[in-house]
Design a protein around this motif. Structure first.
Motif, PDB file in Angstrom:
ATOM      1  N   GLY A 107       0.793  -1.227   0.000  1.00 23.54           N
ATOM      2  CA  GLY A 107       0.000   0.000   0.000  1.00 23.54           C
ATOM      3  C   GLY A 107       0.819   1.267   0.000  1.00 23.54           C
ATOM      4  N   GLN A 108       2.154   1.147  -0.047  1.00 18.53           N
ATOM      5  CA  GLN A 108       2.985   2.339  -0.072  1.00 18.53           C
ATOM      6  C   GLN A 108       2.806   3.077  -1.404  1.00 18.53           C
ATOM      7  N   MET A 109       2.851   4.386  -1.337  1.00 18.50           N
ATOM      8  CA  MET A 109       2.621   5.222  -2.512  1.00 18.50           C
ATOM      9  C   MET A 109       3.959   5.718  -3.055  1.00 18.50           C
ATOM     10  N   LEU A 110       4.179   5.474  -4.331  1.00 22.19           N
ATOM     11  CA  LEU A 110       5.382   5.949  -5.001  1.00 22.19           C
ATOM     12  C   LEU A 110       4.978   6.943  -6.084  1.00 22.19           C
ATOM     13  N   ARG A 111       5.770   7.969  -6.218  1.00 21.80           N
ATOM     14  CA  ARG A 111       5.580   8.926  -7.317  1.00 21.80           C
ATOM     15  C   ARG A 111       6.565   8.552  -8.409  1.00 21.80           C
ATOM     16  N   VAL A 112       6.085   8.290  -9.635  1.00 19.47           N
ATOM     17  CA  VAL A 112       6.951   7.811 -10.708  1.00 19.47           C
ATOM     18  C   VAL A 112       6.780   8.681 -11.939  1.00 19.47           C
ATOM     19  N   ARG A 113       7.835   8.670 -12.776  1.00 19.12           N
ATOM     20  CA  ARG A 113       7.788   9.287 -14.108  1.00 19.12           C
ATOM     21  C   ARG A 113       7.749   8.149 -15.124  1.00 19.12           C
ATOM     22  N   SER A 114       6.673   8.043 -15.868  1.00 14.18           N
ATOM     23  CA  SER A 114       6.461   6.937 -16.799  1.00 14.18           C
ATOM     24  C   SER A 114       6.980   7.280 -18.181  1.00 14.18           C
ATOM     25  N   SER A 115       7.607   6.266 -18.836  1.00 11.75           N
ATOM     26  CA  SER A 115       7.991   6.344 -20.244  1.00 11.75           C
ATOM     27  C   SER A 115       7.424   5.098 -20.907  1.00 11.75           C
ATOM     28  N   LEU A 116       6.631   5.285 -21.953  1.00 11.05           N
ATOM     29  CA  LEU A 116       5.921   4.175 -22.601  1.00 11.05           C
ATOM     30  C   LEU A 116       6.179   4.225 -24.090  1.00 11.05           C
ATOM     31  N   ILE A 117       6.533   3.063 -24.673  1.00 13.66           N
ATOM     32  CA  ILE A 117       6.777   2.978 -26.110  1.00 13.66           C
ATOM     33  C   ILE A 117       6.319   1.600 -26.588  1.00 13.66           C
ATOM     34  N   ALA A 118       5.727   1.560 -27.782  1.00  7.54           N
ATOM     35  CA  ALA A 118       5.314   0.296 -28.389  1.00  7.54           C
ATOM     36  C   ALA A 118       6.415  -0.174 -29.338  1.00  7.54           C
ATOM     37  N   ILE A 119       6.777  -1.459 -29.234  1.00  3.64           N
ATOM     38  CA  ILE A 119       7.871  -2.030 -30.027  1.00  3.64           C
ATOM     39  C   ILE A 119       7.326  -3.223 -30.792  1.00  3.64           C
ATOM     40  N   LYS A 120       7.609  -3.245 -32.112  1.00  2.00           N
ATOM     41  CA  LYS A 120       7.207  -4.370 -32.941  1.00  2.00           C
ATOM     42  C   LYS A 120       8.275  -5.445 -32.898  1.00  2.00           C
ATOM     43  N   SER A 121       7.851  -6.692 -32.663  1.00  2.00           N
ATOM     44  CA  SER A 121       8.741  -7.834 -32.688  1.00  2.00           C
ATOM     45  C   SER A 121       8.146  -8.840 -33.668  1.00  2.00           C
ATOM     46  N   GLY A 122       8.611  -8.757 -34.926  1.00  2.93           N
ATOM     47  CA  GLY A 122       7.995  -9.581 -35.970  1.00  2.93           C
ATOM     48  C   GLY A 122       6.596  -9.063 -36.241  1.00  2.93           C
ATOM     49  N   HIS A 123       5.617  -9.941 -36.098  1.00  4.29           N
ATOM     50  CA  HIS A 123       4.229  -9.542 -36.278  1.00  4.29           C
ATOM     51  C   HIS A 123       3.573  -9.150 -34.963  1.00  4.29           C
ATOM     52  N   ASP A 124       4.289  -9.335 -33.841  1.00  7.28           N
ATOM     53  CA  ASP A 124       3.727  -9.028 -32.530  1.00  7.28           C
ATOM     54  C   ASP A 124       4.050  -7.590 -32.139  1.00  7.28           C
TER      55      ASP A 124
END
Length: 890
Positions: A421-438
């Protein structure tokens, strides 16, 4: 048929020429245009017919010729309709002859096309019938038999021509059919021959290609006879692999060839296994380390295949060098291990997600950071279960955006809930990566909890006073600006500027620590009596400000009075001392969008200054019709303008000589400040010094004077050898300012010759107001060679006692005494007393404002040391003073 077309066209032109005199021109022109069009179309169609190779493809042509023949029949029938019995006889005969000739030849020519003849003859027949009706009875009895005879002849000829044409057509069709049959049989024979030749070529090419592929293959290929166990063939790759010529391989028994190899046992084992298999074709495969005769070795993939043909059984052995592949595979495995190590030990929380937000993998350190010892416990969970409720919707929107835009990085900040239940403040980095057809999502959480807390503290510190915890000046002005811009137009707000009275006494007597504690206690007291929505700020050393939100003037005065009474009753205790302080408050009331921030601040400042000026510990309310307030605002603006003039260099120095009267020695001089107005004229200090002193900015001018004077003295040291000293006026504010003292020390530290030339003139009023500080100032700077003079001496009745406690070299007698000393016995007595005391204290006296010869004579007679005034010399520019320096000494 072509002759018929040209003949009809010629008949058309002949008829037009024949009837030119008997029919109107418009009718003939229309008839001729239609005729030319019709015969032209028939001629084009005939050429198209001539280009057709197969009669069966002419069905569309027959339809077109029928339509055109019908159009020609209509053309000639229309001429019958305009026939007139009144025409001359020769015209009638020629016209009828032309019509008959065209009709007969056309019917005979197209007799094989029955529908075309009908389409052509029908309108002409009807036209002729109409024409016969136009004749009288006798003429009709003559014409009708002739017409019927012609019709019979034409029909007979047409039928005969049609029969002849059908016969010719049948013969042509039979010939065409026979030719087609022969042509088809010839084509079949030709095709069969081509197929046979193609198969032959293909078989040959296949054998060659097979041989080429075997030879060009990267695999080392051996063909071994099962019965004899001998190698019958090998390709070039086998020769290269074993580093032996083909002659050293072909013909060798498999047991003898591989017996010296480390892999011989594996080869022989596979050979015997394939030989014993019952299937016609069998295969075996393994990986071996091939040892060559030269001692080197390579990793190979060994494949053995049994081949069954009509004559004998063969075994095909192929060896493929997979050393490079194994090396790459090993490197990939090492890379995977390295990646996994870096991934698991990354200090950030690294998560791979499916496009639907399910956790596929998480690094070990990240899982531990979240409170999960085993990261596998998170696999398969929705990442939203780790998010704060308020961040789930926004994060889901980023997940959808990243999945729709692969390669683009999305960043945002939010909170994460850990395992406990501890609260963390985070900075998110999100990227979509293609691996073949996935498509997978990589989510990185950087823990910024400490950084966020530090930023929060920094933001608080940037907007609050560290000593009292109140808002600082910047935050106060920002809140006030927001209230001005966005406040409700129907509300009235108030702003109060507060200055602590007697705060300096606490600081000077008990030290800064006591002053700080006083500020903290006063802040808490004022905060306790304000409303919850009001904003209290500390904007300076002992200055506070209050923003009274939605507070009209009467209410603001009531709150300000409560503040004043509260502080007035307060007693500050420090060690064994008790201090009573007060508040001077300047209040201004304003409406949003009607006042500017600068106007509010300056108005409150003017009101506060007025409160201090009228006795302190009181409230002054600024109003637009307050003449005193307006005067204070004017002085404030003047002070700001003067500061700008200092920065722009609009001040200059002039020099006035101080002449020795009774003493032997060099002359002295004083540097006086002048300001250039907008017209370029020099203005005396009386017009601007008051504003500078009133708003505590005169020190800036004193700094400028010292810099300019020291630079001038240093630059002209050789010319100033005849001058004993250069006097400069220093204000009381500068004397008590410790930073000014440090400034003078730093400015003259490397200029000792300049320092010994300077005399600082300090007004007697400054001496009386803060003797201790003046003594410290004089003692410090005398150590650097600077001398001092008390200016305007005589304005204070107790000045004689203070002269014993300070270290002055000169006393400048106030000009109020010297102007009329020759005619006023009381003033004469005062000056004699001053001179006697100065002589007793070994001080030199200087009489200023000497404006007549009579006063100068009296001063000489009573042995005053120096005199300064217009009767001796007026202030002049420093350049002119230097030029005439030798003439100044008397």
């Amino acid at each position: 048929m072509r002759f018929t077309i040209f003949g009809g066209a010629a008949a058309l032109l002949a008829v037009v020429g024949l009837l030119y005199q008997h029919v109107d021109a418009i009718t003939l022109l229309a008839w001729l245009s239609m005729g030319i069009t019709t015969y032209g179309a028939r001629y084009w169609l005939w050429n198209a017919y001539q280009s057709q190779a197969d009669f069966r493809d002419l069905r569309y042509w027959k339809t077109f010729i029928t339509v055109l023949m019908g159009s020609t029949g209509v053309l000639w029938a229309s001429m019958c309709l305009i026939f007139d019995v009144d025409w001359p006889t020769y015209v009638q005969i020629l016209f009828g002859l032309a019509l008959a000739v065209v009709f007969v030849f056309s019917v005979f020519t197209y007799s094989s096309l029955f529908l075309s003849v009908v389409a052509y003859a029908t309108p002409i027949t009807l036209g002729v019938i109409v024409l016969i009706i136009k004749f009288n009875h006798a003429q009709q009895l003559l014409i009708i038999p002739v017409f019927l005879l012609c019709v019979f002849a034409v029909l007979a000829a047409s039928l005969r021509g049609h029969q002849l044409n059908q016969t010719l057509i049948l013969a042509a069709v039979n010939a065409t059919a026979l030719n087609r049959k022969l042509k088809t049989q010839l084509q079949k024979l030709t095709t069969q021959l081509k197929l046979m030749r193609f198969e032959l070529i293909k078989l040959t090419d296949r054998a060659e290609i097979k041989e080429s592929l075997v030879q060009a293959s990267h695999e080392a290929v051996f063909l071994i006879d099962v019965e004899s166990r001998c190698i019958t063939e090998c390709n070039r790759s086998a020769s290269r692999l074993f580093r032996l010529p083909p002659s050293a391989i072909v013909g060798k028994e498999v047991d003898k060839f591989f017996i010296s190899m480390e892999t011989g046992a594996a080869v022989r084992e596979q050979f015997d296994l394939l030989r014993s298999e019952q299937q016609s074709e069998a295969e075996a495969e393994t990986e071996i380390m091939l040892g060559r005769t030269d001692g080197s070795g390579v990793m190979c993939e060994l494949r053995s295949t049994r081949i069954q043909n009509r004559r004998k059984q063969m075994v095909r052995i192929s060896l493929l060098d997979i050393t490079t592949r194994k090396r790459v595979q090993m490197r990939l495995e090492e890379s995977e291990t390295r990646y996994r190590t870096l991934f698991d030990n990354n200090p950030s929380i690294c998560i791979t997600l499916s496009t639907t937000g399910y956790i596929l993998d998480i690094n070990t350190k990240g899982a531990i950071h979240l409170g999960f010892p085993d990261g596998r416990a998170l696999e398969g969970r929705l990442v939203g279960t780790l998010l704060n409720q308020g961040d789930k919707i926004r994060s889901a929107r980023y997940l959808r955006s990243a999945a729709s835009e692969p390669g683009k990085t999305f960043r945002w900040e939010h909170s994460v809930v850990g395992a406990e239940g501890q609260m963390l403040r985070v900075r998110s980095s999100l990227i979509a990566i293609k691996s073949g057809h996935d498509l997978q999502l990589l989510l990185v959480w950087e823990d910024i909890t400490e950084t966020d807390e530090l930023n929060r503290k920094l933001r608080w510190q940037a907007s609050h006073d560290s000593l009292t915890g109140l808002l600082n000046r910047q935050a106060m002005e920002q809140n006030l600006q927001v209230l001005i811009n966005d406040g409700a137009p129907d509300q009235t707000h108030s702003f109060c500027l507060i200055d602590l009275d007697q705060f300096k006494i606490v600081n000077d007597t008990s030290g800064h620590q006591a002053g700080d504690e006083l500020l903290r206690q006063v802040s808490k007291l004022m905060q306790s009596t304000l409303r919850e929505r009001d904003l209290l700020a500390r904007i300076g050393g002992d200055e506070f400000a209050v923003i009274l939100i939605d507070c009209p003037e009467y209410k603001a005065i009531e709150i300000a009075e409560r503040l004043r009474e509260l502080i007035d009753e307060f007693r500050f205790q420090w060690e064994n001392n008790s201090f009573k302080i007060g508040l001077s408050l300047g209040l201004v009331t304003f409406e949003p969008k009607t006042w500017r921030l600068e106007r509010i601040l300056s108005s409150a400042d003017a009101a506060c200054y007025l409160a201090k000026d009228r006795g302190k510990n009181r409230i002054e309310v600024f109003t637009n019709d307050d003449a005193t307030g307006e005067r204070q605002l004017g002085d404030m603006r003047s002070a700001a303008t003067l500061m700008q003039h200092i920065e722009e260099g609009r001040f200059s120095l002039v020099t006035q000589v101080i002449h020795p009267l009774t003493v032997e020695g060099q002359i002295r001089c004083e540097l006086l400040v002048r300001m250039k107005n907008d017209s370029g004229d020099l203005v005396s200090p009386g017009s601007f010094m008051g504003a500078l002193e009133r708003f505590n900015v005169v020190t800036a001018l004193d700094r400028w004077v010292i810099e300019e004077a020291s630079h001038w003295i240093e630059k002209h040291q050789a010319q100033l050898t005849a001058v004993d000293s250069v006097a400069i006026n220093v204000s009381a504010q500068s004397v008590i300012d410790e930073r000014f003292e440090q400034f003078v020390v730093e400015a003259l530290r490397s200029k000792p010759d300049v320092a010994t030339k300077l005399v600082f003139e300090i007004q007697e009023t400054a001496l009386l107001s803060n003797l201790t500080r003046v003594r410290e100032f004089i003692d410090t700077l005398k150590g650097h060679g600077i001398r001092f003079a008390v200016d305007d001496f005589g304005s204070g009745l107790t000045a004689f006692d203070y002269l014993k406690q300070t270290h002055f070299e000169y006393i400048k007698i106030d000009g109020r005494f010297t102007r009329h000393v020759d005619a006023d016995p009381f003033v004469q007595a005062m000056l004699r007393s001053i001179h006697e005391i100065a002589t007793l204290l070994q001080l030199r006296t200087v009489a200023e404002s000497v404006e007549s010869d009579e006063v100068l004579g009296w001063l000489r007679a009573h042995k005053i040391d120096y005199a300064q005034g217009y009767v001796l010399s007026a202030p002049e520019p420093t350049e002119q003073f230097l030029k005439s320096l030798k003439n100044k000494v008397r």
